[in-house]
Motif scaffolding. Structure first.
Motif, PDB file in Angstrom:
ATOM      1  N   THR A 116       0.819  -1.267  -0.096  1.00  0.00           N
ATOM      2  CA  THR A 116       0.166  -0.130   0.189  1.00  0.00           C
ATOM      3  C   THR A 116       0.872   1.408   0.058  1.00  0.00           C
ATOM      4  O   THR A 116       0.564   2.184  -0.931  1.00  0.00           O
ATOM      5  N   MET A 117       1.842   1.164   1.000  1.00  0.00           N
ATOM      6  CA  MET A 117       2.783   2.477   0.830  1.00  0.00           C
ATOM      7  C   MET A 117       3.541   2.517  -0.704  1.00  0.00           C
ATOM      8  O   MET A 117       3.856   3.677  -0.902  1.00  0.00           O
ATOM      9  N   GLU A 118       4.065   1.597  -1.103  1.00  0.00           N
ATOM     10  CA  GLU A 118       4.392   1.545  -2.418  1.00  0.00           C
ATOM     11  C   GLU A 118       3.898   2.010  -3.355  1.00  0.00           C
ATOM     12  O   GLU A 118       3.930   3.079  -4.340  1.00  0.00           O
ATOM     13  N   SER A 119       2.393   1.629  -3.291  1.00  0.00           N
ATOM     14  CA  SER A 119       1.393   2.215  -4.299  1.00  0.00           C
ATOM     15  C   SER A 119       1.241   3.566  -4.117  1.00  0.00           C
ATOM     16  O   SER A 119       0.983   4.368  -5.256  1.00  0.00           O
ATOM     17  N   ARG A 120       1.109   3.982  -2.770  1.00  0.00           N
ATOM     18  CA  ARG A 120       0.927   5.595  -2.567  1.00  0.00           C
ATOM     19  C   ARG A 120       2.069   6.278  -2.975  1.00  0.00           C
ATOM     20  O   ARG A 120       1.923   7.391  -3.573  1.00  0.00           O
ATOM     21  N   ILE A 121       3.305   5.955  -2.795  1.00  0.00           N
ATOM     22  CA  ILE A 121       4.516   6.592  -3.293  1.00  0.00           C
ATOM     23  C   ILE A 121       4.450   6.564  -4.801  1.00  0.00           C
ATOM     24  O   ILE A 121       4.920   7.859  -5.267  1.00  0.00           O
ATOM     25  N   ASN A 122       3.939   5.649  -5.606  1.00  0.00           N
ATOM     26  CA  ASN A 122       4.233   5.728  -7.015  1.00  0.00           C
ATOM     27  C   ASN A 122       3.055   6.481  -7.541  1.00  0.00           C
ATOM     28  O   ASN A 122       3.150   7.335  -8.629  1.00  0.00           O
ATOM     29  N   ASP A 123       1.741   6.680  -6.725  1.00  0.00           N
ATOM     30  CA  ASP A 123       0.718   7.541  -7.031  1.00  0.00           C
ATOM     31  C   ASP A 123       1.451   9.022  -6.749  1.00  0.00           C
ATOM     32  O   ASP A 123       0.934   9.761  -7.846  1.00  0.00           O
ATOM     33  N   LEU A 124       1.946   9.066  -5.786  1.00  0.00           N
ATOM     34  CA  LEU A 124       2.373  10.557  -5.586  1.00  0.00           C
ATOM     35  C   LEU A 124       3.344  10.978  -6.494  1.00  0.00           C
ATOM     36  O   LEU A 124       3.692  12.239  -6.928  1.00  0.00           O
ATOM     37  N   SER A 125       4.408  10.009  -6.884  1.00  0.00           N
ATOM     38  CA  SER A 125       5.503  10.280  -7.804  1.00  0.00           C
ATOM     39  C   SER A 125       4.818  10.726  -9.146  1.00  0.00           C
ATOM     40  O   SER A 125       5.275  11.904  -9.878  1.00  0.00           O
ATOM     41  N   GLY A 126       3.778   9.929  -9.542  1.00  0.00           N
ATOM     42  CA  GLY A 126       2.927  10.434 -10.718  1.00  0.00           C
ATOM     43  C   GLY A 126       2.273  11.791 -10.657  1.00  0.00           C
ATOM     44  O   GLY A 126       2.531  12.594 -11.717  1.00  0.00           O
ATOM     45  N   MET A 127       1.787  12.047  -9.563  1.00  0.00           N
ATOM     46  CA  MET A 127       1.169  13.462  -9.411  1.00  0.00           C
ATOM     47  C   MET A 127       2.216  14.478  -9.565  1.00  0.00           C
ATOM     48  O   MET A 127       1.939  15.450 -10.135  1.00  0.00           O
ATOM     49  N   ILE A 128       3.350  14.370  -8.774  1.00  0.00           N
ATOM     50  CA  ILE A 128       4.307  15.371  -8.760  1.00  0.00           C
ATOM     51  C   ILE A 128       4.886  15.558 -10.244  1.00  0.00           C
ATOM     52  O   ILE A 128       5.187  16.745 -10.533  1.00  0.00           O
ATOM     53  N   ALA A 129       5.193  14.519 -10.878  1.00  0.00           N
ATOM     54  CA  ALA A 129       5.462  14.498 -12.416  1.00  0.00           C
ATOM     55  C   ALA A 129       4.557  15.535 -13.238  1.00  0.00           C
ATOM     56  O   ALA A 129       4.892  16.285 -14.006  1.00  0.00           O
ATOM     57  N   VAL A 132       2.406  17.742 -11.872  1.00  0.00           N
ATOM     58  CA  VAL A 132       2.308  19.107 -11.571  1.00  0.00           C
ATOM     59  C   VAL A 132       3.674  19.823 -12.171  1.00  0.00           C
ATOM     60  O   VAL A 132       3.567  20.872 -12.602  1.00  0.00           O
ATOM     61  N   SER A 133       5.096  18.990 -12.214  1.00  0.00           N
ATOM     62  CA  SER A 133       6.179  19.555 -12.593  1.00  0.00           C
ATOM     63  C   SER A 133       5.896  20.005 -14.078  1.00  0.00           C
ATOM     64  O   SER A 133       6.234  21.054 -14.593  1.00  0.00           O
ATOM     65  N   HIS A 134       5.317  18.994 -14.827  1.00  0.00           N
ATOM     66  CA  HIS A 134       5.153  19.213 -16.283  1.00  0.00           C
ATOM     67  C   HIS A 134       4.306  20.581 -16.607  1.00  0.00           C
ATOM     68  O   HIS A 134       4.465  21.151 -17.254  1.00  0.00           O
ATOM     69  N   ARG A 135       3.212  20.513 -15.917  1.00  0.00           N
ATOM     70  CA  ARG A 135       2.474  21.583 -16.116  1.00  0.00           C
ATOM     71  C   ARG A 135       2.873  22.992 -15.790  1.00  0.00           C
ATOM     72  O   ARG A 135       2.800  24.167 -16.374  1.00  0.00           O
ATOM     73  N   LEU A 136       3.694  23.056 -14.571  1.00  0.00           N
ATOM     74  CA  LEU A 136       4.504  24.120 -14.234  1.00  0.00           C
ATOM     75  C   LEU A 136       5.362  24.407 -15.272  1.00  0.00           C
ATOM     76  O   LEU A 136       5.584  25.679 -15.485  1.00  0.00           O
ATOM     77  N   GLU A 137       6.049  23.476 -15.671  1.00  0.00           N
ATOM     78  CA  GLU A 137       7.083  23.815 -16.810  1.00  0.00           C
ATOM     79  C   GLU A 137       6.328  24.573 -18.088  1.00  0.00           C
ATOM     80  O   GLU A 137       6.987  25.539 -18.576  1.00  0.00           O
ATOM     81  N   THR A 138       5.296  24.012 -18.544  1.00  0.00           N
ATOM     82  CA  THR A 138       4.581  24.576 -19.469  1.00  0.00           C
ATOM     83  C   THR A 138       3.956  26.095 -19.272  1.00  0.00           C
ATOM     84  O   THR A 138       4.107  26.700 -20.309  1.00  0.00           O
ATOM     85  N   THR A 139       3.381  26.295 -18.118  1.00  0.00           N
ATOM     86  CA  THR A 139       2.845  27.525 -17.728  1.00  0.00           C
ATOM     87  C   THR A 139       4.222  28.531 -17.632  1.00  0.00           C
ATOM     88  O   THR A 139       3.985  29.673 -18.209  1.00  0.00           O
TER      89      THR A 139
END
Length: 77
Positions: A14-27, A29-36
């Protein structure tokens, strides 16, 4: 004992799954921030160029009006 091992394994998965989900969300957000940021930088550069052109036109008007004033007769007619 088996139940404890299962629960511990379940927590890890469950923790590994959450970490993977959070990593995806951060990626994302980072992409959107770069585009903006790229879009905003482009707009800012465009505004700076427009401002430079306006300043040039204003200076041209100032110099042409001041040159006309020098040529006017001094009588104030």
């Amino acid at each position: 004992m088996t139940q404890n091992a299962y629960n511990a394994f379940k927590k890890l998965v469950t923790m590994e799954s959450r970490i993977n989900d959070l990593s995806g969300m951060i990626a994302t957000v980072s992409h959107r921030l770069e585009t903006t940021t790229d879009r905003l930088a482009s707009r800012l550069e465009n505004h700076a160029e427009r401002l430079a052109r306006l300043e040039g036109k204003f200076e041209l008007l100032e110099t042409s009006f001041s040159a006309r004033r020098r040529r006017l007769p001094g009588g104030g007619e």
